[in-house]
Motif scaffolding. Structure first.
Motif, PDB file in Angstrom:
ATOM      1  N   HIS A  15       0.848  -1.195   0.000  1.00 20.90           N
ATOM      2  CA  HIS A  15       0.000   0.000   0.000  1.00 20.90           C
ATOM      3  C   HIS A  15       0.881   1.241   0.000  1.00 20.90           C
ATOM      4  O   HIS A  15       2.102   1.154   0.170  1.00 20.90           O
ATOM      5  CB  HIS A  15      -0.926   0.019   1.218  1.00 20.90           C
TER       6      HIS A  15
ATOM      7  N   HIS B 109       0.608   5.695   1.141  1.00 25.80           N
ATOM      8  CA  HIS B 109      -0.193   6.718   1.819  1.00 25.80           C
ATOM      9  C   HIS B 109      -0.031   8.036   1.075  1.00 25.80           C
ATOM     10  O   HIS B 109       1.102   8.518   0.914  1.00 25.80           O
ATOM     11  CB  HIS B 109       0.270   6.903   3.268  1.00 25.80           C
TER      12      HIS B 109
ATOM     13  N   GLN C 165       3.099   8.514   6.247  1.00 26.37           N
ATOM     14  CA  GLN C 165       2.801   7.785   7.487  1.00 26.37           C
ATOM     15  C   GLN C 165       4.070   7.696   8.330  1.00 26.37           C
ATOM     16  O   GLN C 165       5.178   7.646   7.804  1.00 26.37           O
ATOM     17  CB  GLN C 165       2.320   6.366   7.152  1.00 26.37           C
TER      18      GLN C 165
ATOM     19  N   CYS D 163       7.342   6.716   6.406  1.00 26.10           N
ATOM     20  CA  CYS D 163       6.899   6.248   5.096  1.00 26.10           C
ATOM     21  C   CYS D 163       6.531   7.485   4.290  1.00 26.10           C
ATOM     22  O   CYS D 163       5.547   8.163   4.602  1.00 26.10           O
ATOM     23  CB  CYS D 163       5.683   5.330   5.224  1.00 26.10           C
TER      24      CYS D 163
ATOM     25  N   HIS E 199       4.819   0.239   0.045  1.00 24.49           N
ATOM     26  CA  HIS E 199       5.507  -0.492   1.116  1.00 24.49           C
ATOM     27  C   HIS E 199       4.530  -1.427   1.821  1.00 24.49           C
ATOM     28  O   HIS E 199       3.328  -1.412   1.564  1.00 24.49           O
ATOM     29  CB  HIS E 199       6.106   0.502   2.123  1.00 24.49           C
TER      30      HIS E 199
ATOM     31  N   HIS F 119       4.212  -3.456   6.000  1.00 26.30           N
ATOM     32  CA  HIS F 119       4.795  -3.668   7.328  1.00 26.30           C
ATOM     33  C   HIS F 119       4.032  -4.766   8.049  1.00 26.30           C
ATOM     34  O   HIS F 119       2.862  -5.003   7.774  1.00 26.30           O
ATOM     35  CB  HIS F 119       4.855  -2.387   8.180  1.00 26.30           C
TER      36      HIS F 119
HETATM   37 MN    MN Z   1       1.933   1.985   5.743  1.00 31.98          MN
END
Ligand code: MN
Length: 171
Positions: free
Chosen positions: A89, A91, A95, A124, A130, A132
């Motif tokens: 995903h 942002h 983030q 991020c 990326h 996590h």
């Molecule tokens: Mn993220």
């Protein structure tokens, strides 16, 4: 005789004191477990189980702050059980991740998988793909701060395959 009575009285009082201490300890324990259940050692309770398809494995979320007209951030504590992770995903507004417990993994597209652990901070950047999550063997909790939410939130992509997830182990 007097001494025996005195001894009995002291013993009785002592027994009551011990009982009170034991009871109050039990009460305190009971209250703690009522409020946070198995979360006693966590910074924030782990919250609710996530049912979204944007994650693999068992993930919990505790929403802490929703953005409003004054604060362009949303903040949640996210707990990943071993093996759990987000989908790929990005942002739109970026983030920040504050790792509060355990050990996890973080990867940006085209870069190696990195190990992140309690006390680590991850930035991020906006629009960088990326993912996590936890390591295969350890759980991981991070506080996720969605920044500049007025620009936009998370854009969800494909799941992280087992091959991608385990790619760091080959190095
Ligand atoms: Mn993220």
């Amino acid at each position: 005789m007097r001494n025996t009575r005195l001894t009995e009285s002291i013993l009785t009082v002592s027994a009551i004191c011990v009982a009170v201490v034991v009871l109050s300890c039990n009460n305190r324990k009971g209250q703690q477990s009522d409020i946070v259940k198995t979360d006693a050692d966590m910074v924030f309770p782990k919250g609710e189980k996530v049912t979204s398809n944007n994650f693999t494995g068992t993930v919990w979320v505790n929403y802490l702050i929703e953005s409003d007209t004054v604060h362009n951030v949303n903040i949640g504590s996210v707990t990943f059980e071993p093996g759990a992770r987000t989908n790929w995903h990005y942002h739109k507004g970026g983030q920040i991740l504050l790792v509060t417990d355990g050990r996890g993994l973080y990867q940006e597209k085209g870069k190696p998988v990195e190990i992140i652990k309690k006390g680590d901070v991850v930035k991020c950047s906006p629009n960088i793909e990326h993912w996590h999550g936890a390591t295969p063997t350890d759980g991981m909790t991070h506080i996720a701060i969605g920044t500049n939410t007025n620009i936009g939130g998370a854009v969800w992509l494909k799941p992280v395959t087992d091959g991608e997830y385990h790619s760091g182990e080959k190095q």
